[in-house]
Design an enzyme around this catalytic site. Structure first.
Site, PDB file in Angstrom:
ATOM      1  N   HIS A  59      15.367  13.044  11.982  1.00  0.00           N
ATOM      2  CA  HIS A  59      13.863  12.845  12.862  1.00  0.00           C
ATOM      3  C   HIS A  59      13.177  11.947  12.617  1.00  0.00           C
ATOM      4  O   HIS A  59      12.275  11.547  13.465  1.00  0.00           O
ATOM      5  CB  HIS A  59      13.158  14.227  12.379  1.00  0.00           C
ATOM      6  N   HIS A  60      13.505  11.064  11.578  1.00  0.00           N
ATOM      7  CA  HIS A  60      12.555   9.530  11.667  1.00  0.00           C
ATOM      8  C   HIS A  60      13.388   8.585  12.582  1.00  0.00           C
ATOM      9  O   HIS A  60      12.836   7.592  12.423  1.00  0.00           O
ATOM     10  CB  HIS A  60      12.554   9.060  10.220  1.00  0.00           C
ATOM     11  N   GLU A  76      12.172  13.019  -0.280  1.00  0.00           N
ATOM     12  CA  GLU A  76      11.142  12.581  -1.157  1.00  0.00           C
ATOM     13  C   GLU A  76       9.762  12.755  -0.661  1.00  0.00           C
ATOM     14  O   GLU A  76       8.658  13.271  -1.521  1.00  0.00           O
ATOM     15  CB  GLU A  76      11.161  10.862  -0.903  1.00  0.00           C
ATOM     16  N   ARG A  78       1.861   1.226  14.808  1.00  0.00           N
ATOM     17  CA  ARG A  78       1.676   1.010  13.612  1.00  0.00           C
ATOM     18  C   ARG A  78       1.963  -0.121  13.054  1.00  0.00           C
ATOM     19  O   ARG A  78       2.755  -0.843  13.759  1.00  0.00           O
ATOM     20  CB  ARG A  78       2.292   2.049  12.773  1.00  0.00           C
ATOM     21  N   ASP A 122       6.268  21.830 -26.546  1.00  0.00           N
ATOM     22  CA  ASP A 122       6.274  20.442 -26.014  1.00  0.00           C
ATOM     23  C   ASP A 122       7.163  20.394 -25.090  1.00  0.00           C
ATOM     24  O   ASP A 122       7.900  21.303 -24.768  1.00  0.00           O
ATOM     25  CB  ASP A 122       6.259  19.323 -27.281  1.00  0.00           C
ATOM     26  N   THR A 155       7.077  27.023   5.746  1.00  0.00           N
ATOM     27  CA  THR A 155       5.621  26.462   5.687  1.00  0.00           C
ATOM     28  C   THR A 155       4.827  27.384   6.193  1.00  0.00           C
ATOM     29  O   THR A 155       3.631  27.513   5.608  1.00  0.00           O
ATOM     30  CB  THR A 155       5.548  25.080   6.203  1.00  0.00           C
ATOM     31  N   SER A 160      -1.242  27.253  -5.257  1.00  0.00           N
ATOM     32  CA  SER A 160      -0.796  28.706  -5.420  1.00  0.00           C
ATOM     33  C   SER A 160      -1.568  29.068  -6.925  1.00  0.00           C
ATOM     34  O   SER A 160      -1.540  30.342  -7.053  1.00  0.00           O
ATOM     35  CB  SER A 160       0.503  29.142  -5.637  1.00  0.00           C
ATOM     36  N   LYS A 192       3.874  29.957   3.810  1.00  0.00           N
ATOM     37  CA  LYS A 192       3.094  29.818   2.506  1.00  0.00           C
ATOM     38  C   LYS A 192       1.524  29.679   3.041  1.00  0.00           C
ATOM     39  O   LYS A 192       0.842  30.139   2.450  1.00  0.00           O
ATOM     40  CB  LYS A 192       3.383  28.335   2.325  1.00  0.00           C
ATOM     41  N   TYR A 212       8.820  15.803   0.493  1.00  0.00           N
ATOM     42  CA  TYR A 212       8.740  17.024  -0.248  1.00  0.00           C
ATOM     43  C   TYR A 212       8.532  17.003  -1.747  1.00  0.00           C
ATOM     44  O   TYR A 212       7.920  17.929  -2.193  1.00  0.00           O
ATOM     45  CB  TYR A 212       9.776  18.091   0.376  1.00  0.00           C
ATOM     46  N   HIS A 234      13.573  11.723   3.377  1.00  0.00           N
ATOM     47  CA  HIS A 234      12.744  13.073   3.766  1.00  0.00           C
ATOM     48  C   HIS A 234      12.611  14.082   2.343  1.00  0.00           C
ATOM     49  O   HIS A 234      11.588  14.533   2.271  1.00  0.00           O
ATOM     50  CB  HIS A 234      13.609  13.875   4.931  1.00  0.00           C
ATOM     51  N   SER A 294      13.004   6.020 -14.177  1.00  0.00           N
ATOM     52  CA  SER A 294      11.849   6.853 -14.522  1.00  0.00           C
ATOM     53  C   SER A 294      11.900   8.263 -13.929  1.00  0.00           C
ATOM     54  O   SER A 294      11.508   9.117 -14.686  1.00  0.00           O
ATOM     55  CB  SER A 294      10.659   5.937 -14.538  1.00  0.00           C
ATOM     56  N   SER A 295      11.951   8.299 -12.701  1.00  0.00           N
ATOM     57  CA  SER A 295      11.752   9.570 -12.052  1.00  0.00           C
ATOM     58  C   SER A 295      12.924  10.362 -12.729  1.00  0.00           C
ATOM     59  O   SER A 295      12.902  11.543 -12.745  1.00  0.00           O
ATOM     60  CB  SER A 295      11.918   9.376 -10.599  1.00  0.00           C
ATOM     61  N   TRP A 337       7.238  -0.045   3.961  1.00  0.00           N
ATOM     62  CA  TRP A 337       7.600   0.607   2.882  1.00  0.00           C
ATOM     63  C   TRP A 337       9.018   1.423   2.907  1.00  0.00           C
ATOM     64  O   TRP A 337       9.725   1.698   2.042  1.00  0.00           O
ATOM     65  CB  TRP A 337       6.652   1.816   2.257  1.00  0.00           C
ATOM     66  N   HIS A 362       0.795  -1.155  -0.089  1.00  0.00           N
ATOM     67  CA  HIS A 362      -0.106   0.079  -0.131  1.00  0.00           C
ATOM     68  C   HIS A 362       0.930   1.083  -0.141  1.00  0.00           C
ATOM     69  O   HIS A 362       0.665   2.249  -0.868  1.00  0.00           O
ATOM     70  CB  HIS A 362      -1.090  -0.036   1.081  1.00  0.00           C
TER      71      HIS A 362
END
Ligand SMILES: [Cu+2]
Ligand SMILES: [Cu+2]
Lengths: 539, 375
Positions: free
Chosen positions: A310-311, A263, A458, A113, A336, A276, A339, A265, A261, A177-178, A149, A84
């Site tokens: 921080h993870h 990722e 979790r 294009d 943040t 915006s 914004k 963002y 991390h 790909s990315s 994950w 998931h």
């Protein structure tokens, strides 16, 4: 451009005229180099993955509806949580944003294009194979990835099912790909802007994607490095992450989150861009603080490289390390906040209407901010010890990813739908979709804050009795939310088939070069560079 | 608008209903000085966030209600204000500094290790905890495993679930009240995390690493938590239970355990009868092997092999013993030589060779195991 490419080619079905359209049938989609076709492919692909990942989420929520094991065994449950997460992150959210970029970048910068159309085709067509491989692991002997994950070693190496090798290969493909997608976006933005569109006149969606693309190029190789080290540990006898061989399992986490991390963002910066555009359009007022928006995105991107641990506050770090990562993480709250304040100031004294894209955008601002608050709480190391790896974290990142990233994607689809299809979707149906989603998402994820604070870990298939009520509410919400996304599909198909014709500027308050094109936009967006006026872009 | 409000109201009341029926909504203050400090910090930050939220969302909703075209509102023209933008950069910075100061203080207090009265090594295994009581020279005085005590019948919904469903173990960790206890947390296989919410302590158990934690609990009682790091199939089924005892009770229990340990040492040189071995073997098998190989020995092929007629059991006994001692590297079959003593190993091997239709003619004694383990 197209004359140059086609000159000298015996390309009879792809004609030489300037106004040529797409091929017919399957070939159109397989061989297309057109940014709109590829954008469409990305968007439908991501929707398909969203449904697959969604079914997995519903398997999880069904099992968690009541205490005890009812439907699946723990082994399969772990495969569901893992897949998931992987599918939603790499298969749904990221490709959806790349799809939006494909559609919008050339139109918003005034180009015909993307800069690298053939690579564009390749970067899309890798994805179905990558996810085909990944999903097929579920049917292999020993089962699919079951290590979360975040695939922490050694659970994902020494103790992993055999299918992990296929998983590693799939991750490599996604990374390739990315990276190709990002190179393309950067090349287009830097080289193909219409004359007069300086960097500080670029639409915010362009700015956010430019920065996102750099983040992707910076961190996808790190992820590739991590899975390659895993591959070596599993098959070639190395011990990068194997303590018994002198390696370090914690190093895996440092490498993973150095990718992970940024990722996070990567999945939210383009959302900032989308919002915006939408809020000013429906507030009929220029975006407040354009410059500070750009600087805020840039500083968030910079900070994203120095907060990763921080993870890992509970992994056992020296005090100085803990403090450093706590402070840097808290700093993120500042840009943040800027914004959120800017969006609010844009709405302030506007002349607002509340069509579906605006509803999703406002919900984004509110619910994303709630996710931001829980993020700030999680940044505080001593309390993070209590929150870490509980449902509080699950609630937090679902608030930033579902009513955050996902809502912004849905808002974007509604907002640019008339430009893409030349039709207006049905507004009543759109609003209904919004309210179902809004209610569903909150019923699903808000109670998870409580179960997390009460101590529910979790990734568990079964839980102590005191968490029963919240889990039941959460499961009900998940089904409401899940089915309202099938309704989304209906609204879109209904709009494509029987929507009313859309004007070039489908929303009266919408600004930007894309709205100067007819609806639907022509197959090659701007064959002649448009005039960039202060009216359309930020002055 | 009315419709919107009633919908929002509906949602709120649904949430409230969920909230009202639950015992706990918030972090627990816990029972230690540290957990209390953590709770206070949590509340400070939560309240600040709620206030900022009310302010920002308040402005936004005011605007949504008043600045709408259907109310005839004309859009203003402004799109920047240096003063405002400076203000909402500086004020949040100050608030963050205000949060960082107490956070740093609590964190520094948590890192105040040393000066402990006793040390326990906490070792994670798939899927149980082992507690080793270390003496002043860090030698093991005695140790035991702590397995979840909730039955499969409860989990599979065949019998009613007890009050401490999934939060009960056969042997809780026991520590004395009012003494500073130091924990060295590590793991034997994958990463686990050891968490006692009421003490405000959580640390990952990482193979090859010793993580340090400490606590002082004043209030005797039983405190429960769970493993919080995904560690494989039974991650949801490895609770942490700590019994905090009055100091005198603890000392008595401790002395008794030290005495039992010498009895266990003696058992290693004893000769047991078939019946004794079967009885002990069944017990060991139930706690250590049945989760994978299943109580009926049939396993869950292809992942967990059946032991009925297995080549190891039909074949030479010494291969069987060795395989249980050493495990199979790279699979879930662990090296049980590190978890079980020779008497337990002998019993479980003997039991496997004489159960579920397996019918060997040998008998396995602790000394047979000791010979093979080469220690
Ligand atoms: Cu992060
Ligand atoms: Cu675990």
């Amino acid at each position: 451009m197209s004359e140059v490419i086609h000159a000298g080619q015996q390309d009879d079905h792809h004609d030489d005229h300037h106004d040529h359209g797409p091929d017919k049938g399957l070939a159109r989609w397989l061989f297309t180099t057109n940014h709109k076709d590829i954008g469409t492919l990305y968007l439908w692909f991501s929707f398909a993955m969203f449904l697959v990942g969604g079914v997995m989420a519903l398997v999880i929520r069904t099992e968690l509806f009541q205490p005890g094991l009812q439907f699946v065994n723990p082994e399969f449950f772990n495969q569901m949580t893992t897949n998931h997460g992987l599918i939603m992150v790499f298969g749904a959210i990221m490709p959806a944003f790349v799809g939006l970029a494909n559609w919008l970048v050339p139109m918003q910068v005034g180009a015909p294009d993307m800069a690298l159309p053939r690579m564009n085709n390749l970067s899309f067509w890798i994805l179905p194979f990558a996810f085909g491989i990944m999903i097929s692991t579920l049917f292999m002997e020993g089962g699919g990835p079951n290590f979360g994950w975040t695939f922490y070693a050694p659970l994902s190496t020494t103790y992993a099912p055999d299918s992990v090798t296929f998983f590693i290969f799939a991750v490599h493909l996604m990374g390739a790909s990315s990276i190709m997608g990002s190179i393309n976006i950067i090349a287009t933005i830097l080289n193909m802007r219409a004359p007069g569109m300086t960097l500080m006149k670029m639409p915010l969606f362009i700015w956010t994607w430019l920065i996102t693309a750099y983040l992707l190029i910076a961190v996808m190789p790190v992820l590739a490095g991590a899975v390659t080290m895993m591959l070596f540990d599993i098959h070639f006898g190395t011990s990068f992450f194997n303590a018994a061989g002198g390696g370090d399992p914690v190093m895996f986490q440092h490498i993973f989150w150095f990718f992970g991390h940024p990722e996070v963002y990567i999945m939210i910066l383009p959302a900032f861009g989308v919002i915006s555009h939408i809020i000013p359009a429906f507030a009929r007022k220029t975006l407040f603080g354009y410059d500070s928006m750009v600087y805020a995105v840039a500083s968030i991107a910079f900070l994203s490289f120095i907060v990763w641990a921080h993870h890992m506050f509970t992994v056992g770090m020296p005090l100085a390390g803990q403090l450093f990562f706590m402070y840097t993480t808290m700093l993120i709250a500042i840009p943040t906040g800027v914004k959120v304040f800017n969006w609010t100031a844009t709405m302030w004294r506007g002349s607002m209407t509340f069509e579906t894209p605006m509803l999703f955008a406002i919900a984004f601002v509110v619910l994303f901010t709630i996710g931001g608050f829980s993020g700030l709480m999680l940044a505080i190391t001593p309390v993070d010890y209590q929150y870490h790896d509980t449902y509080f974290v699950v609630a937090h990142f679902h608030y930033v990813l579902v009513p955050g990233a996902l809502f912004s994607i849905i808002a974007a689809v509604y907002f640019w739908f008339p430009k893409w299809t030349g039709k207006m979707y049905n507004e009543t149906l759109g609003k209904l979709h919004f309210w179902l989603s809004f209610i569903g998402v909150n019923i699903t994820f808000f109670p998870q804050h409580f179960s997390g604070l009460a101590g529910m870990p979790r990734r568990i298939p079964d839980y102590p009795l005191q968490f029963a009520d919240f889990n039941m509410v959460s499961s009900v919400g998940a089904f409401i939310f899940g089915f309202s996304q099938l309704f989304f599909l209906y609204v879109i198909i209904h709009g494509i088939r029987s929507g009313t014709p859309a004007k070039a500027r489908a929303w009266e308050g919408a600004k930007g070069l894309e709205w100067t094109l007819p609806s639907p936009a022509p197959y090659h967006s701007f064959t002649h560079p448009p005039k960039v006026t202060d009216e359309e872009v930020h002055a | 608008m009315k419709q919107r409000i009633s919908l929002a109201g509906g949602l709120l009341s649904l949430l409230m209903a969920g909230v009202a029926t639950a015992d706990e909504l918030n972090l627990r203050p816990g029972v230690t000085d540290i957990s209390q400090q953590v709770y206070d910090l949590h509340m400070i930050i939560l309240v600040i966030c709620v206030f900022i939220g009310i302010a920002v969302f308040g402005v936004m909703f005011w605007s949504v209600i008043h600045h709408r075209r259907s109310a005839g509102y004309e859009a203003a023209k402004f799109h920047e204000s240096t003063k405002l933008e400076l203000a909402w950069t500086i004020v949040p910075t100050l608030i963050l500094i205000g949060m960082a100061i107490p956070a740093t203080q609590v964190l520094v207090a948590m890192y105040d290790t040393g000066g402990e009265d006793m040390t326990v090594e906490v070792r994670g295994y798939q899927w149980k905890w082992q507690y080793k009581y270390l003496d002043d020279d860090y030698n093991n005085t005695f140790s035991f495993f702590s397995n979840m005590a909730t039955t499969q019948d409860e989990i599979q919904n065949r019998s009613a679930k007890g009050e401490n469903y999934l939060l009960e173990v056969d042997n809780p960790l026991r520590i004395p009240s009012n003494r500073k206890v130091r924990f060295l947390v590590t793991s034997e296989d994958v990463i686990h995390a050891w968490w006692v919410p009421d003490f405000g302590i959580k640390r990952d158990a990482v193979p090859g690493m010793l993580n340090e934690l400490w606590t002082v609990v004043e209030e005797p009682g039983i405190y429960r938590g769970q493993c919080t790091e995904l560690c494989g199939k039974d991650h949801g089924f490895m609770p942490v239970v700590v019994e905090v005892m009055e100091e005198a009770d603890f000392d008595a229990w401790y002395a008794e355990e030290v005495a039992n340990e010498s009895v266990r040492q003696e058992a290693l040189s004893k000769t047991f009868t078939h019946e004794e071995l079967m009885e002990q073997g069944e017990e060991v098998y139930g706690t250590f092997c049945a989760s994978c190989h299943q109580p009926n020995g049939q396993g869950l092929p292809p992942v967990f092999p059946s032991l009925v007629g297995s080549p190891y059991i039909v074949g030479p006994r010494d291969d069987h013993i060795k395989m249980v001692i050493e495990g199979v590297p790279g699979t879930a079959m662990q090296a049980f030589g590190r978890q079980l003593d020779a008497a337990q190993l002998a019993a479980v091997v003997h039991y496997e060779r004489h159960s579920w239709g397996n019918d060997s003619d040998d008998i396995t004694q602790p000394r047979d195991v000791i010979e093979l383990s080469g220690e």
